[in-house]
Design a protein around this motif. Sequence first.
Motif, PDB file in Angstrom:
ATOM      1  N   THR A  64       0.718  -0.999   0.410  1.00  0.00           N
ATOM      2  CA  THR A  64      -0.086   0.097   0.246  1.00  0.00           C
ATOM      3  C   THR A  64       0.588   1.477   0.274  1.00  0.00           C
ATOM      4  O   THR A  64       1.002   1.990  -0.668  1.00  0.00           O
ATOM      5  CB  THR A  64      -1.000   0.093   0.675  1.00  0.00           C
ATOM      6  N   GLN A  65       1.840   1.173   0.766  1.00  0.00           N
ATOM      7  CA  GLN A  65       2.645   2.788   1.012  1.00  0.00           C
ATOM      8  C   GLN A  65       3.314   2.128  -0.602  1.00  0.00           C
ATOM      9  O   GLN A  65       4.010   3.780  -0.429  1.00  0.00           O
ATOM     10  CB  GLN A  65       3.610   2.092   2.435  1.00  0.00           C
ATOM     11  N   ARG A  68       1.427   3.539  -2.939  1.00  0.00           N
ATOM     12  CA  ARG A  68       1.158   5.549  -2.511  1.00  0.00           C
ATOM     13  C   ARG A  68       1.722   6.128  -2.725  1.00  0.00           C
ATOM     14  O   ARG A  68       1.784   7.866  -3.423  1.00  0.00           O
ATOM     15  CB  ARG A  68       0.183   5.510  -1.103  1.00  0.00           C
ATOM     16  N   THR A 150      -3.934  15.224   4.765  1.00  0.00           N
ATOM     17  CA  THR A 150      -4.198  14.960   3.670  1.00  0.00           C
ATOM     18  C   THR A 150      -3.285  14.295   2.700  1.00  0.00           C
ATOM     19  O   THR A 150      -1.906  15.030   2.474  1.00  0.00           O
ATOM     20  CB  THR A 150      -5.230  15.854   2.945  1.00  0.00           C
ATOM     21  N   SER A 231      -0.129  12.397   7.346  1.00  0.00           N
ATOM     22  CA  SER A 231      -0.835  11.198   8.647  1.00  0.00           C
ATOM     23  C   SER A 231       0.308   9.504   8.416  1.00  0.00           C
ATOM     24  O   SER A 231       0.425   9.337   7.699  1.00  0.00           O
ATOM     25  CB  SER A 231      -2.402  11.254   9.387  1.00  0.00           C
ATOM     26  N   SER A 232      -0.869   9.512   9.503  1.00  0.00           N
ATOM     27  CA  SER A 232      -0.638   7.481   9.657  1.00  0.00           C
ATOM     28  C   SER A 232      -0.698   7.222   7.949  1.00  0.00           C
ATOM     29  O   SER A 232      -0.882   6.237   7.503  1.00  0.00           O
ATOM     30  CB  SER A 232      -1.173   7.348  10.523  1.00  0.00           C
ATOM     31  N   SER A 233      -2.971   8.483   7.758  1.00  0.00           N
ATOM     32  CA  SER A 233      -3.543   7.226   6.473  1.00  0.00           C
ATOM     33  C   SER A 233      -2.265   7.927   5.104  1.00  0.00           C
ATOM     34  O   SER A 233      -2.914   7.623   3.623  1.00  0.00           O
ATOM     35  CB  SER A 233      -4.024   7.470   6.521  1.00  0.00           C
ATOM     36  N   THR A 234      -1.312   8.296   5.272  1.00  0.00           N
ATOM     37  CA  THR A 234      -0.573   9.274   3.767  1.00  0.00           C
ATOM     38  C   THR A 234       1.149   9.404   3.739  1.00  0.00           C
ATOM     39  O   THR A 234       1.622   9.235   3.094  1.00  0.00           O
ATOM     40  CB  THR A 234      -0.753  10.444   3.949  1.00  0.00           C
ATOM     41  N   THR A 235       1.098   7.718   4.396  1.00  0.00           N
ATOM     42  CA  THR A 235       2.390   6.760   4.301  1.00  0.00           C
ATOM     43  C   THR A 235       3.240   7.022   3.311  1.00  0.00           C
ATOM     44  O   THR A 235       2.810   5.892   3.075  1.00  0.00           O
ATOM     45  CB  THR A 235       2.520   6.278   6.122  1.00  0.00           C
TER      46      THR A 235
END
Length: 287
Positions: A64-65, A68, A150, A231-235
Amino acid sequence: MSGLRRTLAPYVLILPGGLWLLLFFAIPMVTMLSLSLQQGDVVSGYVFTGHWQTYVDAIADYRTQLVRSLVYGAIATIALIILAFPVAYWIAFYGGRRKATYLFLLLLPFFVSFVLRTISWRQILTDDGFVLGTLKNWDLLPAAFHILGTPFAVIAGLVYNFLPFMVLPVYVALERIDPRVVEAARDLYADPATAFRKVIFPLALPGVFAGVLMTFVPVSSDYVNSAVLGSSSTTMIGQVIQAQYLVSSDYPTASALSFALMAVLLIGVFTYARALGTEDVMKVATR
């Protein structure tokens, strides 16, 4: 004797650069490759076992990372082209005698540390900062509105920090364009849009090509912007590699992720070069 000197001269000239690459690139890369195939821990030490499963496990765990990071890198690179081209175009064609001044002003903020500039953006974009806080006090933004943490904040930080790396090569390519070529297109009744599409942009492609190479790779592997502005969701994968090296001390996983990222980036760069047509770009550059 003079013939021998002429024969050895090219090798002597490339010797310093070759030694530099050997010491600070080739040897570290081989060491990291060896480390990615080792097993063990920091306490008992690592032993080379040729354990390729580390690559499979690392990619599976952090897919995932990795994806991303490539998506953020692609979006940021496209945004950089859109923002940098007008700036480089204006400086090249309308900067006049002050071109050097404009370039210096463009580069001036980047004499400050990369990390400090990113932290400054965090202070600017914070929810109660002087920008968002003021707009919220004026009821121009809802109280729950936020930017930090974000994907937009991370990508915006990447675009800001790497903008000169796109502007400069595009500017150099535009600066080489003979104004008489553009005038000839207009004399042949080409409107400004057609002249740009048929003449200016094709001649600027070498700069765009170089700019993409200089931005996509470091943007995709960056971890400072995602750590400070995200944040943790944009690592991003750079954060994961940094944590594996310096926090968890899981050197084989960190090395495997580093090589996986490098392989994906190389595939992306070669695909881009092939799609754009490197030979055609080089022909344009040497005209």
